[in-house]
Design a protein around this motif. Structure first.
Motif, mmCIF file in Angstrom:
data_model
loop_
_atom_site.group_PDB
_atom_site.id
_atom_site.type_symbol
_atom_site.label_atom_id
_atom_site.label_comp_id
_atom_site.label_asym_id
_atom_site.label_seq_id
_atom_site.Cartn_x
_atom_site.Cartn_y
_atom_site.Cartn_z
ATOM 1 N N PHE A 152 -8.947 -6.258 -5.717
ATOM 2 C CA PHE A 152 -8.274 -5.375 -6.397
ATOM 3 C C PHE A 152 -7.242 -6.254 -7.485
ATOM 4 O O PHE A 152 -6.938 -5.732 -8.759
ATOM 5 N N PRO B 73 -5.386 0.844 -2.455
ATOM 6 C CA PRO B 73 -5.489 2.014 -2.018
ATOM 7 C C PRO B 73 -4.585 2.455 -0.993
ATOM 8 O O PRO B 73 -4.231 1.466 -0.155
ATOM 9 N N GLN C 35 0.797 -1.314 0.259
ATOM 10 C CA GLN C 35 0.110 0.087 0.011
ATOM 11 C C GLN C 35 0.844 1.358 0.117
ATOM 12 O O GLN C 35 0.770 2.151 -0.577
ATOM 13 N N GLN D 30 3.170 0.979 -3.609
ATOM 14 C CA GLN D 30 2.563 0.511 -4.951
ATOM 15 C C GLN D 30 3.290 0.002 -5.902
ATOM 16 O O GLN D 30 3.009 0.258 -7.082
ATOM 17 N N GLN E 263 -2.754 -1.983 -8.170
ATOM 18 C CA GLN E 263 -2.537 -1.176 -7.206
ATOM 19 C C GLN E 263 -3.597 -1.263 -6.054
ATOM 20 O O GLN E 263 -4.726 -1.437 -6.177
ATOM 21 N N ASP F 50 -9.496 -7.543 0.501
ATOM 22 C CA ASP F 50 -9.188 -6.173 -0.099
ATOM 23 C C ASP F 50 -8.163 -6.572 -1.076
ATOM 24 O O ASP F 50 -8.587 -5.862 -2.271
#
Length: 215
Positions: A200, A214, A141, A144, A212, A196
């Motif tokens: 993504f 968040p 995170q 990235q 990527q 999560d």
């Protein structure tokens, strides 16, 4: 042993192979959390002490030795290889894993099947494995910097735990008196941490874009 357990083991083994391939082929560990790798090494070393006094099967012993050896090998590359260690994101990989290790150990002292040395350490490894991926997720995170091999490594780890949950459900309905509440709850927590990421990951795969997370 059943098909779901075997598939879970193979997914776990493949995740390690993917990570070692990334490090050896690219001479880089960029985007990989050393903190998480050290936590996994601690998980395996405390869980597989029974290698010294108990024999279940050749398959079981080989898998245990393999996971311990590969965990140590990954740490050796990241800490001591002259080329690889230069690519380690030390400034970003700052998760203080004492906040994971200490609570997991204290919890293992309180909630365990039997209050013996090896049983407490085994239970500690179960709790610690549930949260060991956190430094890796935090690092991704922050930076990235998520290449395909790193993303696939995390996805395979998540798949391993998901397949183990299916294995537990299968055993619950096919084996009388099969109950492992501490393992089940820890496994569900561990799988939830991947939710999560998988959202993504699938989204990036579907749109053929770079993964990527968040910030």
């Amino acid at each position: 042993m059943n098909l779901f357990r075997l598939a879970g083991d193979m997914s776990h083994l493949l995740s390690v192979c993917v990570l070692l391939l990334k490090i050896r082929a690219t001479k880089s560990c960029r985007g990989i959390s050393l903190k998480t790798q050290e936590l996994y090494a601690l998980v395996f070393l405390t869980r597989y002490l029974d290698l010294f006094y108990s024999y279940i099967s050749l398959y079981n012993s080989i898998m245990k030795v393999t996971f311990v050896a590969t965990a140590i090998s990954i740490i050796r590359y990241m800490r001591f290889d002259k080329v690889v260690k230069q690519t380690y994101d030390k400034e970003q990989d700052t998760f203080r894993y004492v906040f994971l290790v200490v609570p997991c150990f204290l919890l293992a002292l309180v909630l365990n099947h039997r209050f013996t040395f090896t049983e407490v350490l085994w239970t500690f490894s179960i709790y610690l494995e549930a949260v060991a991926i956190l430094p890796q997720l935090v690092l991704m995170q922050r930076t990235q910097n998520i290449d395909n091999l790193t993303a696939n490594y995390i996805a395979l780890l998540g798949a391993y735990r998901g397949l183990y949950i299916i294995n537990w459900v299968y055993r619950y309905f096919t084996e009388p008196h099969y109950r492992q509440w501490l393992v089940w709850i820890s496994g569900v927590v561990q799988t939830a941490l991947y939710a999560d990421f998988f959202y993504f990951y699938v989204k990036a795969w579907k749109h053929n874009t770079r993964l990527q997370l968040p910030a």
